[in-house]
Design an enzyme around this catalytic site. Structure first.
Site, PDB file in Angstrom:
ATOM      1  N   LYS A  35      42.545 103.311  77.638  1.00  0.00           N
ATOM      2  CA  LYS A  35      43.459 104.280  78.244  1.00  0.00           C
ATOM      3  C   LYS A  35      43.873 103.879  79.656  1.00  0.00           C
ATOM      4  CE  LYS A  35      40.521 107.811  76.128  1.00  0.00           C
ATOM      5  NZ  LYS A  35      39.137 107.499  76.481  1.00  0.00           N
ATOM      6  N   ILE A  40      38.874 103.583  83.215  1.00  0.00           N
ATOM      7  CA  ILE A  40      38.157 104.322  84.260  1.00  0.00           C
ATOM      8  C   ILE A  40      36.664 104.476  83.977  1.00  0.00           C
ATOM      9  CG2 ILE A  40      38.515 106.643  83.308  1.00  0.00           C
ATOM     10  CD1 ILE A  40      38.922 105.723  87.003  1.00  0.00           C
ATOM     11  N   TYR A  41      36.228 104.309  82.713  1.00  0.00           N
ATOM     12  CA  TYR A  41      34.814 104.538  82.416  1.00  0.00           C
ATOM     13  C   TYR A  41      33.951 103.481  83.110  1.00  0.00           C
ATOM     14  CZ  TYR A  41      36.446 107.773  78.777  1.00  0.00           C
ATOM     15  OH  TYR A  41      37.058 108.801  78.092  1.00  0.00           O
ATOM     16  N   SER A  42      33.114 103.974  84.006  1.00  0.00           N
ATOM     17  CA  SER A  42      32.277 103.101  84.840  1.00  0.00           C
ATOM     18  C   SER A  42      33.144 102.014  85.481  1.00  0.00           C
ATOM     19  CB  SER A  42      31.124 102.492  84.036  1.00  0.00           C
ATOM     20  OG  SER A  42      30.320 103.509  83.496  1.00  0.00           O
TER      21      SER A  42
END
Ligand SMILES: NC(=O)c1ccc[n+]([C@@H]2O[C@H](COP(=O)([O-])OP(=O)(O)OC[C@H]3O[C@@H](n4cnc5c(N)ncnc54)[C@H](OP(=O)(O)O)[C@@H]3O)[C@@H](O)[C@H]2O)c1
Length: 325
Positions: free
Chosen positions: A85, A58-60
């Site tokens: 994750k 999900i990061y960026s």
């Protein structure tokens, strides 16, 4: 750099884990770095001996994984321990892009591997608990990922203690790979995890890698000037988390005083406090500055006495739970 063994995984990790949420030009987080700037931070972290890097699908929206994977092509990949994750949907309205069903896990894991440019993720974590999917389904899918060589070890982020206990019991009962690492919300200004989760991790030999070790910057500068940095002026979670509640303002004040007395920065003192907690293996530091990475490494050599620790801890009062959402 100091290294430690990451609980029962046996993997050697630096005592500082580099947080990947700051990398990759995010449409929703203005403070996140673009590719070139991210690369500079990652390379500097590696120069300092950091071999433990945390990211997420999900990061960026995948950009963090892609940039980290790209930087690591220039290094000996075997030395590094990469965490990623699954859980949060990449596209809110798209069915099966989030959660912990077998379908979501298999799809998201393949996408993460491709972005990272590797065959195996060292540590794969559930980003949150999924109330919609029975834990047996999730654990079976994760165990298959390990058997297929796509993942080495499993971890969980910010579950409730009873949920982790339930998951450990289930994996034990079914003979599946267990969660061996807990990534949770823990710092000098948020210590609710000391009540149940950290004693459980201690008892079960679960490694602990706290996120937001500096309370998103609250423990790194005086409370009156939180908005003095770019991130501080736009990061709503810095203000929505209960850092100023309970004894938060007094803790911030005491961190300032003791840091000044010892000739270190507030961030260094707050990190040193975490390094003195026996149940902490490696905090996950979020930074957009090479100087702040240097500070963090120096903090490993700061010695705190029992009375220093008590002075810093004394004002804390229980606050509403935060970070499980
Ligand atoms: N599993 C989860 O649910 C979860 C949730 C949140 C975060 N995380 C992970 O944890 C990582 C870190 O979280 P975070 O960024 O929220 O928290 P953090 O590390 O507690 O705080 C980062 C803030 O502290 C500042 N800072 C760092 N070192 C400093 C220093 N020496 N002096 C002054 N300020 C300093 C940073 O500013 P500068 O940028 O200027 O250094 C930034 O504003 C993330 O990147 C991510 O990998 C995981």
């Amino acid at each position: 750099m100091q290294y430690t063994t990451l609980g029962s995984t046996g993997m050697d990790v630096s005592r500082i884990c580099l947080g990947g949420a700051s990398f990759g030009t995010s449409p929703v987080r203005e403070w996140v770095l673009d590719e070139e700037e991210s690369r500079e931070i990652i390379e500097h972290a590696i120069d300092l001996g950091i071999n433990f890097i945390d990211t997420s699908n999900i990061y960026s929206y995948g950009e963090s994984e892609r940039i980290i994977g790209d930087v690591l092509t220039e290094y000996n990949r075997d030395e590094f321990v990469i965490t990623s994750k699954v859980f949060r949907p990449l596209e809110e309205e798209t069915p099966n892009s989030g959660g912990l069903s077998r379908k979501a896990i298999e799809q998201e894991l393949d996408a993460s591997l491709e972005r990272l440019g590797i065959d195996t993720i060292d540590l794969y974590e559930i980003h949150r608990w999924d109330d919609q999917t029975p834990i047996e389904v999730t654990l079976n899918a994760l165990d298959d990922s390990v058997r297929r060589g796509k993942v080495r070890y499993l971890g969980a982020c910010s579950t409730r203690a009873y949920q982790l206990a339930n998951a450990l019991h289930t994996s034990d009962k079914l003979g599946l790979e267990p969660f061996r690492v807990m990534q949770n919300h823990y710092n000098l200004a948020y210590r609710e995890e000391e009540r149940e989760m950290l004693p459980l991790c201690d008892e079960e030999d679960i490694a602990v890698t706290p996120w937001s070790p500096l309370a998103r910057g609250f423990l790194a500068r005086p409370a009156r000037s939180l908005d003095s940095t770019k991130r501080g002026s736009v990061d709503s979670l810095l203000y929505n988390r209960p850092y100023r509640e309970g004894g938060g303002e007094e803790i911030n004040q005491r961190v300032q005083e003791l840091a000044q007395e010892k000739g270190v920065s507030m961030a260094q003192l707050s990190l040193a406090w975490l390094f003195h907690k026996e149940w902490v293996d490696a905090p996950i530091l979020g930074t957009t500055s090479v100087e702040h990475l240097d500070d963090a490494v120096e903090a490993l050599s700061i010695s705190l006495t029992r009375s220093d620790l008590e002075y810093l801890e004394e004002p804390y009062q229980p606050v509403r739970e935060s970070g499980l959402e």
